[in-house]
Design a protein around this motif. Sequence first.
Motif, PDB file in Angstrom:
ATOM      1  N   TYR A   1       4.669  12.639 -11.958  1.00  0.00           N
ATOM      2  CA  TYR A   1       3.571  12.854 -11.003  1.00  0.00           C
ATOM      3  C   TYR A   1       2.391  13.512 -11.715  1.00  0.00           C
ATOM      4  O   TYR A   1       1.251  13.070 -11.593  1.00  0.00           O
ATOM      5  CB  TYR A   1       4.037  13.723  -9.841  1.00  0.00           C
ATOM      6  CG  TYR A   1       3.150  13.614  -8.628  1.00  0.00           C
ATOM      7  CD1 TYR A   1       3.553  12.859  -7.542  1.00  0.00           C
ATOM      8  CD2 TYR A   1       1.925  14.249  -8.560  1.00  0.00           C
ATOM      9  CE1 TYR A   1       2.746  12.744  -6.425  1.00  0.00           C
ATOM     10  CE2 TYR A   1       1.110  14.139  -7.461  1.00  0.00           C
ATOM     11  CZ  TYR A   1       1.526  13.384  -6.389  1.00  0.00           C
ATOM     12  OH  TYR A   1       0.722  13.269  -5.292  1.00  0.00           O
TER      13      TYR A   1
ATOM     14  N   ASN B   1       2.369   1.715  -3.566  1.00  0.00           N
ATOM     15  CA  ASN B   1       1.384   2.127  -4.563  1.00  0.00           C
ATOM     16  C   ASN B   1       0.838   3.527  -4.350  1.00  0.00           C
ATOM     17  O   ASN B   1      -0.114   3.921  -5.025  1.00  0.00           O
ATOM     18  CB  ASN B   1       0.242   1.111  -4.616  1.00  0.00           C
ATOM     19  CG  ASN B   1       0.694  -0.199  -5.208  1.00  0.00           C
ATOM     20  OD1 ASN B   1       1.535  -0.231  -6.097  1.00  0.00           O
ATOM     21  ND2 ASN B   1       0.157  -1.291  -4.709  1.00  0.00           N
ATOM     22  N   THR B   2       1.402   4.305  -3.439  1.00  0.00           N
ATOM     23  CA  THR B   2       0.973   5.684  -3.275  1.00  0.00           C
ATOM     24  C   THR B   2       1.460   6.521  -4.462  1.00  0.00           C
ATOM     25  O   THR B   2       2.420   6.150  -5.147  1.00  0.00           O
ATOM     26  CB  THR B   2       1.499   6.291  -1.959  1.00  0.00           C
ATOM     27  OG1 THR B   2       2.926   6.255  -1.979  1.00  0.00           O
ATOM     28  CG2 THR B   2       0.958   5.557  -0.743  1.00  0.00           C
ATOM     29  N   LYS B   3       0.815   7.653  -4.687  1.00  0.00           N
ATOM     30  CA  LYS B   3       1.175   8.516  -5.824  1.00  0.00           C
ATOM     31  C   LYS B   3       2.627   8.991  -5.767  1.00  0.00           C
ATOM     32  O   LYS B   3       3.324   8.942  -6.783  1.00  0.00           O
ATOM     33  CB  LYS B   3       0.227   9.711  -5.886  1.00  0.00           C
ATOM     34  CG  LYS B   3      -1.178   9.342  -6.248  1.00  0.00           C
ATOM     35  CD  LYS B   3      -2.080  10.568  -6.210  1.00  0.00           C
ATOM     36  CE  LYS B   3      -3.520  10.177  -6.422  1.00  0.00           C
ATOM     37  NZ  LYS B   3      -4.405  11.354  -6.369  1.00  0.00           N
TER      38      LYS B   3
ATOM     39  N   SER C   1       0.836  -1.204   0.000  1.00  0.00           N
ATOM     40  CA  SER C   1       0.000   0.000   0.000  1.00  0.00           C
ATOM     41  C   SER C   1       0.871   1.255   0.000  1.00  0.00           C
ATOM     42  O   SER C   1       0.514   2.263  -0.609  1.00  0.00           O
ATOM     43  CB  SER C   1      -0.963  -0.006   1.178  1.00  0.00           C
ATOM     44  OG  SER C   1      -0.263   0.059   2.398  1.00  0.00           O
ATOM     45  N   PHE C   2       2.019   1.212   0.671  1.00  0.00           N
ATOM     46  CA  PHE C   2       2.945   2.344   0.656  1.00  0.00           C
ATOM     47  C   PHE C   2       3.576   2.510  -0.723  1.00  0.00           C
ATOM     48  O   PHE C   2       3.690   3.629  -1.236  1.00  0.00           O
ATOM     49  CB  PHE C   2       4.033   2.161   1.712  1.00  0.00           C
ATOM     50  CG  PHE C   2       5.102   3.205   1.669  1.00  0.00           C
ATOM     51  CD1 PHE C   2       4.838   4.500   2.077  1.00  0.00           C
ATOM     52  CD2 PHE C   2       6.370   2.894   1.199  1.00  0.00           C
ATOM     53  CE1 PHE C   2       5.823   5.476   2.029  1.00  0.00           C
ATOM     54  CE2 PHE C   2       7.354   3.864   1.152  1.00  0.00           C
ATOM     55  CZ  PHE C   2       7.085   5.158   1.564  1.00  0.00           C
TER      56      PHE C   2
ATOM     57  N   GLU D   1      -1.438  11.749 -13.208  1.00  0.00           N
ATOM     58  CA  GLU D   1      -2.727  12.291 -12.797  1.00  0.00           C
ATOM     59  C   GLU D   1      -3.519  12.858 -13.967  1.00  0.00           C
ATOM     60  O   GLU D   1      -4.577  13.440 -13.777  1.00  0.00           O
ATOM     61  CB  GLU D   1      -2.533  13.362 -11.729  1.00  0.00           C
ATOM     62  CG  GLU D   1      -1.974  12.810 -10.446  1.00  0.00           C
ATOM     63  CD  GLU D   1      -2.863  11.739  -9.830  1.00  0.00           C
ATOM     64  OE1 GLU D   1      -4.086  11.958  -9.758  1.00  0.00           O
ATOM     65  OE2 GLU D   1      -2.339  10.698  -9.432  1.00  0.00           O
TER      66      GLU D   1
ATOM     67  N   MET E   1       5.257   7.607  -4.368  1.00  0.00           N
ATOM     68  CA  MET E   1       6.192   6.502  -4.618  1.00  0.00           C
ATOM     69  C   MET E   1       6.170   6.078  -6.086  1.00  0.00           C
ATOM     70  O   MET E   1       7.208   5.736  -6.656  1.00  0.00           O
ATOM     71  CB  MET E   1       5.872   5.311  -3.711  1.00  0.00           C
ATOM     72  CG  MET E   1       6.180   5.561  -2.247  1.00  0.00           C
ATOM     73  SD  MET E   1       7.867   6.118  -1.941  1.00  0.00           S
ATOM     74  CE  MET E   1       8.791   4.676  -2.380  1.00  0.00           C
ATOM     75  N   GLN E   2       4.994   6.102  -6.699  1.00  0.00           N
ATOM     76  CA  GLN E   2       4.910   5.794  -8.125  1.00  0.00           C
ATOM     77  C   GLN E   2       5.671   6.831  -8.945  1.00  0.00           C
ATOM     78  O   GLN E   2       6.363   6.502  -9.902  1.00  0.00           O
ATOM     79  CB  GLN E   2       3.441   5.731  -8.575  1.00  0.00           C
ATOM     80  CG  GLN E   2       2.680   4.547  -8.048  1.00  0.00           C
ATOM     81  CD  GLN E   2       3.219   3.241  -8.595  1.00  0.00           C
ATOM     82  OE1 GLN E   2       3.519   3.117  -9.776  1.00  0.00           O
ATOM     83  NE2 GLN E   2       3.362   2.262  -7.724  1.00  0.00           N
TER      84      GLN E   2
END
Length: 195
Positions: A89, A18-20, A15-16, A93, A22-23
């Motif tokens: 980033y 897959n955060t924005k 879950s960490f 989005e 980290m991606q």
Amino acid sequence: MSEFINDKVIPPVMSFINTKPMQALKDGLLYSMPLMIVGSVFLLLQQFPIAAVGEFLTSVGLYDIFTTTYANTFNIMSLIAAMGIAYTYAKNEGFEGMPAAVISLSVWLMSQPQSVMFNEEAVGGVVDRTWLAGQGMVGALVFGVIVGIILLLVLEKRYHDQNACRRASRCCQRVHSFDPCGSHHRGMDSDHLYR
């Protein structure tokens, strides 16, 4: 033991990951990968382990070329990383990535020392290449993510505000079309009212 890892450790780690942010870090650092590969090849050629080959490269002038290529590829890695992270980033989005990359580059350059010491004298108007390489990488990572987050918040707010205005304008135009004594009878067009 493997059940504990699979049930308790892996889910929070995933879950960490897959955060924005980290991606963006993961994908944005890929932009500096070609520089690392090219720089590594020229570093290996510059520091060739066989002495006779090293002496030959120096005698024909290739040693200086390898050193320059290695230095100029490795010494801009954090610059490219700052741009790549913010670009990724914004792109992830659904927004244009280049404005984010340019803003991240500007912020990152503003954080750099504004002068360097040369012969015991401060010289301004230069960028110290020391901070363009690995020493500036942490700052590049942080600024890339922060610029991406802030720019995304601004763009999303602007996007939502524009959509709200468009919806209100369409709604008012629909209501206005049912008005028998509306602005058309007063010599005004509907676009004039909603600007």
